[in-house]
Design an enzyme around this catalytic site. Structure first.
Site, PDB file in Angstrom:
ATOM      1  N   ASP A 194     -18.318  27.217   0.281  1.00 56.49           N
ATOM      2  CA  ASP A 194     -19.008  26.271  -0.597  1.00 56.49           C
ATOM      3  C   ASP A 194     -19.674  26.989  -1.766  1.00 56.49           C
ATOM      4  OD1 ASP A 194     -18.278  24.387   1.229  1.00 56.49           O
ATOM      5  OD2 ASP A 194     -20.217  24.281   2.232  1.00 56.49           O
TER       6      ASP A 194
ATOM      7  N   LYS B 204     -26.063  33.053   9.024  1.00 55.73           N
ATOM      8  CA  LYS B 204     -26.768  33.657   7.903  1.00 55.73           C
ATOM      9  C   LYS B 204     -28.217  33.158   7.893  1.00 55.73           C
ATOM     10  CE  LYS B 204     -22.438  32.920   5.386  1.00 55.73           C
ATOM     11  NZ  LYS B 204     -21.804  32.198   4.265  1.00 55.73           N
TER      12      LYS B 204
ATOM     13  N   ARG C 107     -28.457  25.178   0.988  1.00 51.57           N
ATOM     14  CA  ARG C 107     -27.280  25.965   0.625  1.00 51.57           C
ATOM     15  C   ARG C 107     -27.141  27.177   1.545  1.00 51.57           C
ATOM     16  NH1 ARG C 107     -24.299  26.523  -4.301  1.00 51.57           N
ATOM     17  NH2 ARG C 107     -25.712  25.033  -5.292  1.00 51.57           N
TER      18      ARG C 107
ATOM     19  N   ASN D 215     -16.131  23.156   9.312  1.00 52.75           N
ATOM     20  CA  ASN D 215     -14.962  22.471   8.754  1.00 52.75           C
ATOM     21  C   ASN D 215     -14.187  23.366   7.794  1.00 52.75           C
ATOM     22  OD1 ASN D 215     -15.679  19.797   9.929  1.00 52.75           O
ATOM     23  ND2 ASN D 215     -17.429  19.997   8.573  1.00 52.75           N
TER      24      ASN D 215
ATOM     25  N   ILE E  27     -27.080  27.253   4.740  1.00 49.09           N
ATOM     26  CA  ILE E  27     -27.827  27.138   5.989  1.00 49.09           C
ATOM     27  C   ILE E  27     -27.000  26.348   7.008  1.00 49.09           C
ATOM     28  CG2 ILE E  27     -29.974  26.317   7.045  1.00 49.09           C
ATOM     29  CD1 ILE E  27     -30.376  28.561   5.045  1.00 49.09           C
TER      30      ILE E  27
ATOM     31  N   ASP F  18     -17.296  33.532   0.930  1.00 51.78           N
ATOM     32  CA  ASP F  18     -17.948  32.303   1.341  1.00 51.78           C
ATOM     33  C   ASP F  18     -17.109  31.143   0.802  1.00 51.78           C
ATOM     34  OD1 ASP F  18     -19.997  30.586   2.347  1.00 51.78           O
ATOM     35  OD2 ASP F  18     -20.806  30.433   0.321  1.00 51.78           O
TER      36      ASP F  18
ATOM     37  N   LYS G 257     -23.852  13.081  10.574  1.00 53.91           N
ATOM     38  CA  LYS G 257     -23.743  13.672   9.233  1.00 53.91           C
ATOM     39  C   LYS G 257     -22.375  14.291   9.029  1.00 53.91           C
ATOM     40  CE  LYS G 257     -23.939  17.225   6.194  1.00 53.91           C
ATOM     41  NZ  LYS G 257     -23.092  18.435   6.121  1.00 53.91           N
TER      42      LYS G 257
END
Length: 220
Positions: free
Chosen positions: A11, A143, A45, A116, A47, A9, A74
């Site tokens: 982040d 997920k 987190r 991104n 999502i 993953d 955003k």
């Protein structure tokens, strides 16, 4: 079991862009007049963007075209913030573990819901350490569905049983387990405790130690 690949993953595992996401969502929420706290940001987190927006809106309804514009707004804010990223922002131990995996002849993939993700790993200077990238554009179901990780494993030409997923979000851990992967959870026990191995960070992670611990689960 022989481990042949790792899927990371992004982040909270390789870099901490949670602050950038918070600042972007907070800016949007302020513009909409909606209260939004750091604690509420934690619930986002792992999502995907659309589901995150719906949580931020707290039941407020908008036409689909407006939702799309809000997501784009955003993301524009987030892209402004991540321009600050550099190789200094790779979390402790992450680059070293990636290099150790590559030196051992194992495969690596990124498995992130972020659209991104490619730009982020380029800015971090670690893009060359990945054989494949599965991101928010790769699959329809994100997920906690296992699709993203299954896609990443397919890009590596490996079965899930030969891959280890490294995740910091509960939704990501659930996705990896549902897909039949071994899972290393990064973070507190209450969030990633269902993972096969739980570590506070990758700072002290060593490939040989991880493989040795996972052999215990393979033998069960």
């Amino acid at each position: 079991m022989t481990i042949q690949g790792f899927i990371f993953d992004l982040d909270g595992v390789l870099t901490d862009t949670a602050e950038y996401h918070y600042r972007a969502w907070k800016r949007l929420a302020d513009e909409l007049g909606i209260p939004f706290t750091r604690e509420e940001n934690e619930a986002l987190r792992g999502i995907p963007r659309r589901e995150s927006l719906l949580l931020l809106l707290k039941g407020r309804t908008y036409p689909e075209a407006v939702l799309s514009e809000l997501m784009d707004r955003k993301n524009g804010y987030y892209l402004e913030f991540i321009r600050e990223l550099s190789p200094r922002d790779v979390l402790p131990g992450a680059r070293e573990l990636l290099q150790e995996i590559r030196a051992a002849g194992l495969k690596t993939a990124l498995g992130s819901a972020s659209k991104n993700a490619r730009e982020v790993i380029e800015r971090l200077g670690i893009a060359e350490l990945f054989d494949a990238v599965a991101d928010g554009y790769s699959v329809t179901r994100q997920k906690p569905a296992p699709d993203l990780f299954l896609h990443a494993a397919a890009l590596l030409n490996l079965p899930p049983s030969a891959c280890v997923v490294v995740e910091d979000a509960e939704a990501g851990v659930e996705a990896a387990l549902a897909g039949g992967f071994y899972v290393v959870g990064i973070g507190p026990q209450e969030r990633v405790g269902r993972a096969h191995i739980v570590l506070p960070s990758l700072a002290e992670a060593r490939l040989s130690d991880l493989c040795q611990q996972l052999l215990h689960y393979a033998a069960d």
